[in-house]
Design an enzyme around this catalytic site. Structure first.
Site, PDB file in Angstrom:
ATOM      1  N   THR A  32     102.396  18.845  93.526  1.00 31.45           N
ATOM      2  CA  THR A  32     101.197  19.612  93.195  1.00 31.45           C
ATOM      3  C   THR A  32     100.670  20.294  94.455  1.00 31.45           C
ATOM      4  O   THR A  32     100.750  19.744  95.548  1.00 31.45           O
ATOM      5  CB  THR A  32     100.125  18.675  92.625  1.00 31.45           C
ATOM      6  OG1 THR A  32     100.643  18.062  91.437  1.00 31.45           O
ATOM      7  CG2 THR A  32      98.846  19.419  92.289  1.00 31.45           C
ATOM      8  N   GLY A  33     100.123  21.495  94.295  1.00 31.72           N
ATOM      9  CA  GLY A  33      99.529  22.207  95.415  1.00 31.72           C
ATOM     10  C   GLY A  33     100.251  23.502  95.708  1.00 31.72           C
ATOM     11  O   GLY A  33     101.327  23.782  95.179  1.00 31.72           O
ATOM     12  N   SER A  34      99.672  24.300  96.604  1.00 37.76           N
ATOM     13  CA  SER A  34     100.168  25.655  96.823  1.00 37.76           C
ATOM     14  C   SER A  34     101.533  25.686  97.490  1.00 37.76           C
ATOM     15  O   SER A  34     102.354  26.564  97.184  1.00 37.76           O
ATOM     16  CB  SER A  34      99.153  26.439  97.676  1.00 37.76           C
ATOM     17  OG  SER A  34      98.918  25.791  98.919  1.00 37.76           O
ATOM     18  N   ASP A  86     106.936  17.464  97.505  1.00 39.97           N
ATOM     19  CA  ASP A  86     105.484  17.466  97.346  1.00 39.97           C
ATOM     20  C   ASP A  86     104.823  17.881  98.666  1.00 39.97           C
ATOM     21  O   ASP A  86     105.407  17.724  99.733  1.00 39.97           O
ATOM     22  CB  ASP A  86     105.009  16.069  96.933  1.00 39.97           C
ATOM     23  CG  ASP A  86     103.737  16.088  96.111  1.00 39.97           C
ATOM     24  OD1 ASP A  86     103.069  17.148  96.067  1.00 39.97           O
ATOM     25  OD2 ASP A  86     103.393  15.048  95.520  1.00 39.97           O
ATOM     26  N   ALA A  88     101.224  18.002 101.281  1.00 40.10           N
ATOM     27  CA  ALA A  88     100.299  17.033 101.876  1.00 40.10           C
ATOM     28  C   ALA A  88      99.130  17.794 102.461  1.00 40.10           C
ATOM     29  O   ALA A  88      99.247  18.966 102.831  1.00 40.10           O
ATOM     30  CB  ALA A  88     100.990  16.195 102.944  1.00 40.10           C
ATOM     31  N   LYS A  98      97.070  12.746 101.145  1.00 39.20           N
ATOM     32  CA  LYS A  98      97.217  13.631  99.993  1.00 39.20           C
ATOM     33  C   LYS A  98      96.031  13.422  99.051  1.00 39.20           C
ATOM     34  O   LYS A  98      95.290  12.465  99.182  1.00 39.20           O
ATOM     35  CB  LYS A  98      98.530  13.343  99.249  1.00 39.20           C
ATOM     36  CG  LYS A  98      99.766  13.731 100.064  1.00 39.20           C
ATOM     37  CD  LYS A  98     101.074  13.346  99.378  1.00 39.20           C
ATOM     38  CE  LYS A  98     101.182  13.805  97.935  1.00 39.20           C
ATOM     39  NZ  LYS A  98     100.990  15.266  97.779  1.00 39.20           N
ATOM     40  N   GLY A  99      95.880  14.316  98.112  1.00 32.49           N
ATOM     41  CA  GLY A  99      94.833  14.157  97.110  1.00 32.49           C
ATOM     42  C   GLY A  99      93.828  15.274  97.068  1.00 32.49           C
ATOM     43  O   GLY A  99      92.831  15.187  96.342  1.00 32.49           O
ATOM     44  N   GLY A 101      94.165  17.978  95.634  1.00 32.33           N
ATOM     45  CA  GLY A 101      94.174  18.459  94.254  1.00 32.33           C
ATOM     46  C   GLY A 101      93.855  17.378  93.239  1.00 32.33           C
ATOM     47  O   GLY A 101      93.972  17.599  92.030  1.00 32.33           O
ATOM     48  N   GLU A 107     101.133  11.616  91.880  1.00 34.78           N
ATOM     49  CA  GLU A 107     102.036  12.017  92.955  1.00 34.78           C
ATOM     50  C   GLU A 107     102.671  10.792  93.609  1.00 34.78           C
ATOM     51  O   GLU A 107     103.884  10.756  93.846  1.00 34.78           O
ATOM     52  CB  GLU A 107     101.279  12.832  94.008  1.00 34.78           C
ATOM     53  CG  GLU A 107     100.901  14.225  93.547  1.00 34.78           C
ATOM     54  CD  GLU A 107     100.000  14.938  94.535  1.00 34.78           C
ATOM     55  OE1 GLU A 107     100.087  16.169  94.600  1.00 34.78           O
ATOM     56  OE2 GLU A 107      99.211  14.269  95.236  1.00 34.78           O
TER      57      GLU A 107
END
Length: 225
Positions: A32-34, A86, A88, A98-99, A101, A107
């Site tokens: 997840t994330g850009s 993934d 970070a 992480k987190g 998002g 994750e």
């Protein structure tokens, strides 16, 4: 703390570098994330060119993007990930926070289940030591108790507020997120154990002992193993 927000080119290089390591027949944890999104898009392009993979998404957003780019999906009940890719929010050596998002519970489940966990970041996410606030996913009724316990551990907890609605952020699991600043984290492993032991905590954003490779995007990609 490092400056936040790397360039799109740096994020793309990191994401594509990790995606290029995925082989035919693999089951892939989709982060997840850009920056992870660049990896998912690259995997989608490779699937369109004939790559045979299945993905296990770590959030609703990752699932939506994977479907959009044509990656067939499966679940942890049906398959074990060969590799997870993934992002970070902060990286010190091979320790992560992480987190950002609010997807860190899912994750961590997918990333830890994978045989190999590849982290994709741009240079702005590097730090020594970790010093960003640690996201803590908490059962809604437990927030006041957990906040007191986090303060007792030396942290400064703050319930994460939603940006586009009134009230707090609600995770995909229906829980709330408390961001807790501890300053410079001298012993991430010990803090992770302390956070995991708190009743009411579903999961926290310290990822210790999980990463196998760090793909750092800049003008080029630095792969750390």
């Amino acid at each position: 703390m490092k400056q936040q927000g790397g360039t799109d080119d740096a994020k793309r290089r990191a994401g594509e570098s990790a995606a290029d390591t995925v082989s035919d027949g693999a089951v892939v944890g989709l982060g997840t994330g850009s920056t992870a999104a660049y990896a998912i898009r690259e995997l989608g392009r490779r699937v369109d060119s004939g790559l045979d993979i299945r993905g296990i998404p770590t959030s609703h957003g990752a699932r939506r993007l994977a479907r959009e780019v044509g990656i067939p999906l499966t679940t942890l009940a049906e398959a074990t990930p060969d590799v997870a890719i993934d992002g970070a929010d902060q990286v010190a050596g091979f320790e992560l926070i992480k987190g950002g998002g609010a997807a860190h519970a899912r994750e961590k489940l997918v990333d830890s289940a994978a045989e190999r966990f590849l982290v994709v970041v741009d240079e702005t996410k590097l730090a020594e030591p970790l010093d960003a606030a640690v996201p803590v996913e908490v059962l809604p009724d437990a927030v006041p108790v957990v906040e007191r316990e986090l303060a007792a551990l030396g942290g400064t907890p703050e319930l994460r507020a939603a940006e586009r609605k009134d009230g707090p952020v609600v995770t995909d699991n229906g829980n709330l997120v408390v961001d807790c600043a501890f300053g410079a984290i001298a012993d991430a492993e010990a803090l992770a154990a302390d956070l995991s032991a708190l009743p009411g905590v579903v999961e926290h954003g310290l990822f210790v002992g999980l990463a196998d490779e760090i793909h750092v995007g800049g003008d080029a990609v630095d792969v750390r193993r």
